[in-house]
Scaffold this motif. Structure first.
Motif, PDB file in Angstrom:
ATOM      1  N   ARG A 277       0.822  -1.206   0.000  1.00 46.33           N
ATOM      2  CA  ARG A 277       0.000   0.000   0.000  1.00 46.33           C
ATOM      3  C   ARG A 277       0.856   1.255   0.000  1.00 46.33           C
ATOM      4  N   ASP A 278       0.233   2.346  -0.357  1.00 45.16           N
ATOM      5  CA  ASP A 278       0.923   3.632  -0.387  1.00 45.16           C
ATOM      6  C   ASP A 278       1.511   3.940   0.988  1.00 45.16           C
ATOM      7  N   GLY A 279       2.796   4.243   1.034  1.00 49.00           N
ATOM      8  CA  GLY A 279       3.458   4.588   2.281  1.00 49.00           C
ATOM      9  C   GLY A 279       4.113   3.439   2.999  1.00 49.00           C
ATOM     10  N   ASP A 280       3.937   2.211   2.528  1.00 44.72           N
ATOM     11  CA  ASP A 280       4.567   1.062   3.179  1.00 44.72           C
ATOM     12  C   ASP A 280       6.096   1.169   3.103  1.00 44.72           C
ATOM     13  N   ALA A 281       6.745   0.719   4.172  1.00 49.28           N
ATOM     14  CA  ALA A 281       8.206   0.622   4.177  1.00 49.28           C
ATOM     15  C   ALA A 281       8.603  -0.725   3.585  1.00 49.28           C
ATOM     16  N   LEU A 282       9.541  -0.714   2.649  1.00 47.46           N
ATOM     17  CA  LEU A 282       9.968  -1.932   1.963  1.00 47.46           C
ATOM     18  C   LEU A 282      11.426  -2.231   2.294  1.00 47.46           C
ATOM     19  N   LEU A 283      11.662  -3.410   2.840  1.00 54.33           N
ATOM     20  CA  LEU A 283      13.039  -3.860   3.075  1.00 54.33           C
ATOM     21  C   LEU A 283      13.527  -4.516   1.788  1.00 54.33           C
ATOM     22  N   VAL A 284      14.612  -3.974   1.257  1.00 61.88           N
ATOM     23  CA  VAL A 284      15.100  -4.401  -0.057  1.00 61.88           C
ATOM     24  C   VAL A 284      16.469  -5.054   0.076  1.00 61.88           C
ATOM     25  N   LYS A 285      16.583  -6.252  -0.466  1.00 59.41           N
ATOM     26  CA  LYS A 285      17.860  -6.970  -0.512  1.00 59.41           C
ATOM     27  C   LYS A 285      18.536  -6.619  -1.829  1.00 59.41           C
ATOM     28  N   THR A 286      19.555  -5.785  -1.760  1.00 55.41           N
ATOM     29  CA  THR A 286      20.210  -5.301  -2.971  1.00 55.41           C
ATOM     30  C   THR A 286      21.202  -6.331  -3.509  1.00 55.41           C
ATOM     31  N   GLY A 287      21.637  -6.084  -4.733  1.00 50.46           N
ATOM     32  CA  GLY A 287      22.675  -6.923  -5.327  1.00 50.46           C
ATOM     33  C   GLY A 287      22.183  -8.246  -5.886  1.00 50.46           C
ATOM     34  N   GLU A 288      20.866  -8.384  -6.068  1.00 48.81           N
ATOM     35  CA  GLU A 288      20.320  -9.622  -6.618  1.00 48.81           C
ATOM     36  C   GLU A 288      20.199  -9.503  -8.135  1.00 48.81           C
ATOM     37  N   SER A 289      21.034 -10.208  -8.847  1.00 45.56           N
ATOM     38  CA  SER A 289      21.041 -10.099 -10.308  1.00 45.56           C
ATOM     39  C   SER A 289      20.159 -11.151 -10.977  1.00 45.56           C
ATOM     40  N   ASN A 290      19.900 -12.249 -10.289  1.00 42.95           N
ATOM     41  CA  ASN A 290      19.067 -13.306 -10.864  1.00 42.95           C
ATOM     42  C   ASN A 290      17.597 -13.067 -10.504  1.00 42.95           C
ATOM     43  N   ILE A 291      16.747 -13.032 -11.516  1.00 45.45           N
ATOM     44  CA  ILE A 291      15.326 -12.776 -11.309  1.00 45.45           C
ATOM     45  C   ILE A 291      14.620 -14.045 -10.831  1.00 45.45           C
ATOM     46  N   ILE A 292      13.857 -13.903  -9.743  1.00 41.88           N
ATOM     47  CA  ILE A 292      12.978 -14.971  -9.273  1.00 41.88           C
ATOM     48  C   ILE A 292      11.578 -14.653  -9.800  1.00 41.88           C
ATOM     49  N   ASP A 293      11.068 -15.477 -10.672  1.00 49.56           N
ATOM     50  CA  ASP A 293       9.775 -15.197 -11.284  1.00 49.56           C
ATOM     51  C   ASP A 293       8.693 -14.991 -10.231  1.00 49.56           C
ATOM     52  N   GLY A 294       7.976 -13.875 -10.347  1.00 50.17           N
ATOM     53  CA  GLY A 294       6.877 -13.585  -9.438  1.00 50.17           C
ATOM     54  C   GLY A 294       7.267 -12.829  -8.196  1.00 50.17           C
ATOM     55  N   ALA A 295       8.572 -12.639  -7.962  1.00 47.08           N
ATOM     56  CA  ALA A 295       9.015 -11.875  -6.797  1.00 47.08           C
ATOM     57  C   ALA A 295       8.857 -10.382  -7.075  1.00 47.08           C
ATOM     58  N   VAL A 296       8.811  -9.599  -5.996  1.00 44.38           N
ATOM     59  CA  VAL A 296       8.641  -8.152  -6.116  1.00 44.38           C
ATOM     60  C   VAL A 296      10.005  -7.475  -6.070  1.00 44.38           C
TER      61      VAL A 296
END
Length: 221
Positions: A143-162
């Motif tokens: 939702r608008d304003g949610d805080a998102l924890l992001v794991k950086t440095g991921e080069s391989n795409i996991i289908d369906g992940a955000v």
């Protein structure tokens, strides 16, 4: 530090009175007072009893060698430590049609996570950042304003992940699907017709910068 000083250090660290320490060690209160004044020393059996009740290192107590905490307590405290992750409050990644990407090198606040939780999930604290979602294209999950924890440095795409990404200078939060021809499909969770799937052709890869994968979110109930 003398043994008298070490005994007092342990007692005051745990906010205990001499009487409380005496009860733990099965001795009199005057005996504890004598220990702290350097007039007598506790015997080995008493030290072992204090080790069990106060989680202290007996060798440190008697000889002043090593850390005052026993190994198990040190591990517990380490796992319970608070880890501060950079929180870029003013960097808005659009869960909508996109906004310009702000500079992630700007100063950040922090959001705190427990060390044990990061270890349990297998996350390296140095690879994590927190950003804010803007818009409603990823509702109801994000939702608008949610805080998102992001794991950086991921080069391989996991289908369906955000993922949090920057495409053509627009910051987005989208689900990604890797196509057989190397193109990427950006999908929104919101079924409204204005949020159609978008295709990033393989030839447009030079305009794509994947910041990282969203692994946790926090927001209002």
């Amino acid at each position: 530090m003398t043994i008298a000083e070490r005994i007092k250090h342990i007692r005051t660290h745990h906010n205990l009175t001499q009487r409380e320490v005496a009860e733990m060690a099965n001795v009199s209160t005057p005996a504890v007072s004598q220990w702290e004044r350097g007039l007598a020393n506790p015997d080995v059996n008493v030290c072992l009893l204090l080790e069990q009740t106060l989680d202290i290192n007996t060798r440190w107590l008697i000889q002043g060698v090593g850390d005052w905490k026993n190994a198990e307590q040190s591990v517990r405290e380490s796992k319970n430590a608070d880890i501060e992750v950079p929180f870029f409050k003013d960097v808005a990644f659009a869960a909508g049609h996109g906004t310009n990407l702000d500079d992630l090198n700007t100063s950040a606040d922090t959001l705190t996570f427990k060390q044990w939780w990061l270890e349990e999930k297998g996350y390296d604290k140095d690879s994590l950042i927190v950003v804010c979602a803007r818009g409603d294209s990823m509702q109801p999950r994000i939702r608008d304003g949610d805080a998102l924890l992001v794991k950086t440095g991921e080069s391989n795409i996991i289908d369906g992940a955000v993922y949090v990404l920057n495409y053509a200078n627009n910051a987005r939060v989208k689900r990604l699907w890797l196509k057989y021809d190397g193109s990427l499909l950006m999908c929104s969770d919101n079924p409204e017709p204005q949020y159609k799937d978008e295709l990033i052709p393989a030839s447009g890869a030079d305009q794509l910068n994947i910041i990282g994968r969203v692994v946790w979110l926090g927001g209002d109930i």
